[in-house]
Design an enzyme around this catalytic site. Sequence first.
Site, PDB file in Angstrom:
ATOM      1  N   ASP A   1       0.391  -1.051   0.467  1.00 32.45           N
ATOM      2  CA  ASP A   1      -0.392  -0.048   0.063  1.00 32.45           C
ATOM      3  C   ASP A   1       1.029   1.640  -0.686  1.00 32.45           C
ATOM      4  O   ASP A   1       0.639   2.236   0.747  1.00 32.45           O
ATOM      5  CB  ASP A   1      -0.599   0.117   1.103  1.00 32.45           C
ATOM      6  CG  ASP A   1      -2.165  -1.262   1.119  1.00 32.45           C
ATOM      7  OD1 ASP A   1      -1.920  -1.415   0.377  1.00 32.45           O
ATOM      8  OD2 ASP A   1      -1.212  -1.686   1.782  1.00 32.45           O
TER       9      ASP A   1
ATOM     10  N   ASP B   1      -1.782   7.189   3.547  1.00 34.84           N
ATOM     11  CA  ASP B   1      -2.610   8.804   2.299  1.00 34.84           C
ATOM     12  C   ASP B   1      -1.258   9.960   2.159  1.00 34.84           C
ATOM     13  O   ASP B   1      -1.829  10.713   3.049  1.00 34.84           O
ATOM     14  CB  ASP B   1      -3.392   8.410   1.596  1.00 34.84           C
ATOM     15  CG  ASP B   1      -3.851   9.596   0.431  1.00 34.84           C
ATOM     16  OD1 ASP B   1      -3.577   9.752  -0.253  1.00 34.84           O
ATOM     17  OD2 ASP B   1      -4.492  11.275   0.593  1.00 34.84           O
TER      18      ASP B   1
ATOM     19  N   TYR C   1     -14.385  -3.717   0.907  1.00 32.74           N
ATOM     20  CA  TYR C   1     -15.701  -5.081   1.265  1.00 32.74           C
ATOM     21  C   TYR C   1     -16.687  -4.275   1.697  1.00 32.74           C
ATOM     22  O   TYR C   1     -16.932  -3.470   1.215  1.00 32.74           O
ATOM     23  CB  TYR C   1     -14.937  -6.342   1.604  1.00 32.74           C
ATOM     24  CG  TYR C   1     -14.282  -7.208   1.126  1.00 32.74           C
ATOM     25  CD1 TYR C   1     -14.275  -8.315   0.901  1.00 32.74           C
ATOM     26  CD2 TYR C   1     -12.495  -6.815   0.566  1.00 32.74           C
ATOM     27  CE1 TYR C   1     -13.183  -9.419   0.272  1.00 32.74           C
ATOM     28  CE2 TYR C   1     -11.416  -7.413   0.440  1.00 32.74           C
ATOM     29  CZ  TYR C   1     -12.034  -8.953  -0.727  1.00 32.74           C
ATOM     30  OH  TYR C   1     -11.107  -9.091  -0.861  1.00 32.74           O
ATOM     31  N   TRP C   2     -17.254  -5.020   2.427  1.00 30.45           N
ATOM     32  CA  TRP C   2     -18.870  -4.118   3.378  1.00 30.45           C
ATOM     33  C   TRP C   2     -19.884  -3.747   1.651  1.00 30.45           C
ATOM     34  O   TRP C   2     -19.747  -4.300   0.149  1.00 30.45           O
ATOM     35  CB  TRP C   2     -18.576  -3.868   3.845  1.00 30.45           C
ATOM     36  CG  TRP C   2     -18.644  -4.633   5.098  1.00 30.45           C
ATOM     37  CD1 TRP C   2     -19.150  -5.224   6.116  1.00 30.45           C
ATOM     38  CD2 TRP C   2     -16.867  -5.191   5.475  1.00 30.45           C
ATOM     39  NE1 TRP C   2     -18.783  -5.889   7.029  1.00 30.45           N
ATOM     40  CE2 TRP C   2     -17.346  -5.734   7.295  1.00 30.45           C
ATOM     41  CE3 TRP C   2     -15.839  -5.027   5.559  1.00 30.45           C
ATOM     42  CZ2 TRP C   2     -15.637  -6.717   7.666  1.00 30.45           C
ATOM     43  CZ3 TRP C   2     -14.627  -5.532   6.258  1.00 30.45           C
ATOM     44  CH2 TRP C   2     -15.532  -6.513   7.438  1.00 30.45           C
TER      45      TRP C   2
ATOM     46  N   GLU D   1     -11.701  -1.885  -2.743  1.00 31.94           N
ATOM     47  CA  GLU D   1     -11.014  -1.062  -2.072  1.00 31.94           C
ATOM     48  C   GLU D   1     -10.016  -0.488  -2.425  1.00 31.94           C
ATOM     49  O   GLU D   1      -9.672  -0.243  -3.671  1.00 31.94           O
ATOM     50  CB  GLU D   1     -11.025  -1.900  -1.193  1.00 31.94           C
ATOM     51  CG  GLU D   1      -9.399  -2.971  -1.310  1.00 31.94           C
ATOM     52  CD  GLU D   1      -9.573  -4.010  -0.334  1.00 31.94           C
ATOM     53  OE1 GLU D   1      -9.695  -4.415   0.837  1.00 31.94           O
ATOM     54  OE2 GLU D   1      -8.246  -4.872  -0.978  1.00 31.94           O
TER      55      GLU D   1
ATOM     56  N   ASN E   1     -16.127   0.189   5.612  1.00 39.09           N
ATOM     57  CA  ASN E   1     -14.693  -0.157   6.318  1.00 39.09           C
ATOM     58  C   ASN E   1     -14.533   1.444   6.413  1.00 39.09           C
ATOM     59  O   ASN E   1     -13.998   1.389   5.153  1.00 39.09           O
ATOM     60  CB  ASN E   1     -14.143  -1.333   5.972  1.00 39.09           C
ATOM     61  CG  ASN E   1     -13.317  -1.704   6.488  1.00 39.09           C
ATOM     62  OD1 ASN E   1     -13.017  -1.246   8.021  1.00 39.09           O
ATOM     63  ND2 ASN E   1     -12.662  -2.402   6.680  1.00 39.09           N
ATOM     64  N   ALA E   2     -13.729   1.906   7.626  1.00 38.00           N
ATOM     65  CA  ALA E   2     -13.697   3.040   7.947  1.00 38.00           C
ATOM     66  C   ALA E   2     -11.232   2.776   7.787  1.00 38.00           C
ATOM     67  O   ALA E   2     -11.187   2.189   7.581  1.00 38.00           O
ATOM     68  CB  ALA E   2     -14.099   4.091   8.375  1.00 38.00           C
ATOM     69  N   ILE E   3     -11.428   2.204   5.976  1.00 37.06           N
ATOM     70  CA  ILE E   3     -10.352   2.115   6.010  1.00 37.06           C
ATOM     71  C   ILE E   3      -9.804   1.997   4.329  1.00 37.06           C
ATOM     72  O   ILE E   3     -10.819   2.999   4.045  1.00 37.06           O
ATOM     73  CB  ILE E   3      -9.793   0.239   5.795  1.00 37.06           C
ATOM     74  CG1 ILE E   3     -10.210  -0.078   4.988  1.00 37.06           C
ATOM     75  CG2 ILE E   3      -9.767   0.277   7.334  1.00 37.06           C
ATOM     76  CD1 ILE E   3      -9.379  -2.042   4.951  1.00 37.06           C
ATOM     77  N   ASP E   4      -8.105   2.720   4.180  1.00 35.61           N
ATOM     78  CA  ASP E   4      -7.426   2.882   2.606  1.00 35.61           C
ATOM     79  C   ASP E   4      -8.517   4.320   2.307  1.00 35.61           C
ATOM     80  O   ASP E   4      -8.880   4.383   1.133  1.00 35.61           O
ATOM     81  CB  ASP E   4      -8.213   1.541   1.737  1.00 35.61           C
ATOM     82  CG  ASP E   4      -8.114   1.005   2.084  1.00 35.61           C
ATOM     83  OD1 ASP E   4      -7.106   0.097   2.795  1.00 35.61           O
ATOM     84  OD2 ASP E   4      -8.636  -0.348   1.238  1.00 35.61           O
TER      85      ASP E   4
ATOM     86  N   GLY F   1      -9.697  -8.296   7.896  1.00 34.28           N
ATOM     87  CA  GLY F   1     -11.414  -8.886   7.952  1.00 34.28           C
ATOM     88  C   GLY F   1     -12.010  -8.315   8.848  1.00 34.28           C
ATOM     89  O   GLY F   1     -12.947  -8.745   9.302  1.00 34.28           O
TER      90      GLY F   1
END
Length: 319
Positions: free
Chosen positions: A38, A95, A169-170, A206, A148-151, A113
Amino acid sequence: MRRLPRIVAAAASVLALTAAALAYPNPGRVTGDVVVHDPTMIRTSSNYVLYSTHGYLEARTSTDRITFTRAGSAFRTPPSWWRTYSSANDPWAPDISQQGGRYLMYYAVSSFGSNNSAIGLATSSTGQPGTWSDQGVVYATTTSNDHNAIDPNLLVDASGRWWLSFGSYWTGIRMIRLDPATGKRHSSDRTLYHLATRPDAPYAVEAPDIIRHGTYYYLFASYDRCCAGTSSTYKIKVGRSTSPTGPYTDRAGTPMLNGGGTTVLETHGAIIGPGGQSVMSDVDGDLLVYHYYDGNAGGTPKLGVNLIGWDSAGWPYVY
């Protein structure tokens, strides 16, 4: 004999797919410490600085964008709030950008996950490793949320408005508006925008990264399975919109909210599962910065950097 046309058609399809895979370029030359996940990179007044997942956000520096040297991490010590979302204090997917004379870094804290996750913000006057100050949580989700609070990825649009896209995802990729004065969520625009998802469980899209080129905003995202070495099926797709909040559609006109996305880069030869991408502008053009799994090195994750070109219809490709 009746089966012959089907066999010919199948063979033609295989050849077409093979030709498409062969058309993708190999990553540009990079050397040194290039085992990353990443990656995000920026050019400062003195060097290139690249940050990546793990190790309090691992840092590498380079003077030529070719040779990278490990240079510690963004943080020397983890903020206390990380433990709420990661028992290992393991931050992901930074980022980095420069806004108004200071460097900003949005990043995620979670566990694999889970959508018990948070996006944090750090600031620095130089962008160099070890100089970052924690600004706390920007946005968080729990296991009761449908996203989902990532990326995270920051976009400053043509009107100067700030936006943060994120998701994994989600229900896919989401976006919120930010206040430029704080870098945190906007006090009056509380809309949770929806940019991309898939109709097929587990909705494997994602790592959004949105840039503006010409009259369009381009949403790059990673699709399918990450982080499985040579079994990874990650690939990078793109869609575009005239508005930062969408709707985004691919080259064929399929909405990204309905599984659309035009492939920019995917597995070819020993370059397996490219994704986790970011886009940066440099003196020689736009760059796609990503990781891939090296089939010649047992699936070790490595840094990939390619220039981005734009075709006559305004769609990106790498070379």
